[in-house]
Design an enzyme around this catalytic site. Structure first.
Site, short mmCIF file in Angstrom:
data_model
loop_
_atom_site.label_atom_id
_atom_site.label_comp_id
_atom_site.label_asym_id
_atom_site.label_seq_id
_atom_site.Cartn_x
_atom_site.Cartn_y
_atom_site.Cartn_z
N TYR A 1 -3.55 0.42 -7.65
CA TYR A 1 -4.42 0.12 -6.51
C TYR A 1 -5.83 0.65 -6.75
O TYR A 1 -6.82 -0.08 -6.59
CB TYR A 1 -3.84 0.73 -5.23
CG TYR A 1 -4.67 0.44 -4.00
CD1 TYR A 1 -4.59 -0.79 -3.37
CD2 TYR A 1 -5.53 1.39 -3.48
CE1 TYR A 1 -5.35 -1.07 -2.24
CE2 TYR A 1 -6.30 1.14 -2.36
CZ TYR A 1 -6.21 -0.10 -1.75
OH TYR A 1 -6.97 -0.36 -0.63
N SER B 1 -12.66 0.24 -2.16
CA SER B 1 -12.02 1.39 -1.51
C SER B 1 -12.59 2.67 -2.10
O SER B 1 -13.02 2.70 -3.25
CB SER B 1 -10.50 1.35 -1.75
OG SER B 1 -9.89 2.58 -1.36
#
Length: 248
Positions: free
Chosen positions: A154, A140
């Site tokens: 995350y 990401s």
């Protein structure tokens, strides 16, 4: 073209979208996720629309590490080979460190990173036996820097996934095995649907088209969509800590 593709986390979101896109290209699919009922429905839809392909589905919790190896081996045996494995299964984190929700942060860390290691192990075992294959790890843009609040864990897991991909690229350099690290920006899925500050977020169809194009190119590293996330990634990396803290 990679003819036979395994996708984890294939029942919803990006996994489902990529399955639909590659089915339209005539690829055979090995799809797995925890929610079997959605997988079976997707299988039926894809076979009805594309009767010349094979679509095999299995239930898989990627945190059941023994099951990861069993399912990947079963897919290979049934389909004859696996040309590409997309390590896609993942989840968001909801609470910043130190706010009493270690259990959910641990679950996110295990799902996004430890389970990714298991999937890479299972995929590389097959690829080394075949002496061919394409491993895709979904990182990401948030893995470029540390992020505040609920994104603490995350972002850290996605940075770890990107580092894992780069290490595997070093291991496979000069071999027929390819490894790609994909770093999506904000693509509308359930993981980020409730996120209020989601700059440059694109709809699912737009995001999936960009993802599939990037993966099919088999580049070492790709930000998706290319614009604006490729140039922005350099800005994020170079931004002084104080400025980054104020803007992010």
């Amino acid at each position: 073209m990679r003819k036979t593709i395994l996708i984890t986390g294939a029942s919803t979101g990006l996994g489902e979208g990529m399955a639909r896109a590659w089915a339209a290209q005539g690829c055979n699919l090995a799809l797995c996720a925890r929610r079997t009922e959605k997988l079976v429905q997707l299988q039926s839809e894809l076979l009805a629309s594309h009767p010349d392909i094979q679509v095999v589905v299995r239930s898989l919790d990627v945190c059941n590490y023994d099951q990861v190896f069993e399912v990947f081996r079963d897919f290979r045996e049934e389909l004859g080979s696996l040309d590409r494995v997309v390590v896609n299964a993942g989840m968001g984190s909801k609470t910043a460190i130190g706010h009493g929700d270690f259990a959910s942060n641990r679950q996110a860390a295990e799902t996004n990173f430890v389970a990714a290691i298991a999937q890479c192990e299972a995929a590389m075992e097959i690829f080394r036996a075949q002496n061919a294959g394409h491993l895709v790890l979904m990182s990401s843009v948030s893995g470029v820097r540390g992020f505040r609040g609920p994104f603490n864990v995350y972002a850290a897991t996605k940075a770890a996934v990107a580092a894992l991909a780069e290490g595997l690229q070093l291991d496979t350099r000069g071999t027929p095995i390819r490894v790609t690290s994909i770093l999506p920006g904000y693509i509308l899925t359930d993981i980020n649907r409730e996120v209020k500050n989601a700059p440059f977020r694109v709809d699912l169809d737009t995001g999936v088209k960009a993802l599939v194009k990037a993966i099919d190119s088999e580049k070492r590293r790709a930000y998706v969509p290319w614009w604006p996330w490729t140039p922005l990634s350099y800005v994020l990396k170079a931004m002084p800590f104080g400025l980054f803290a104020r803007t992010m």
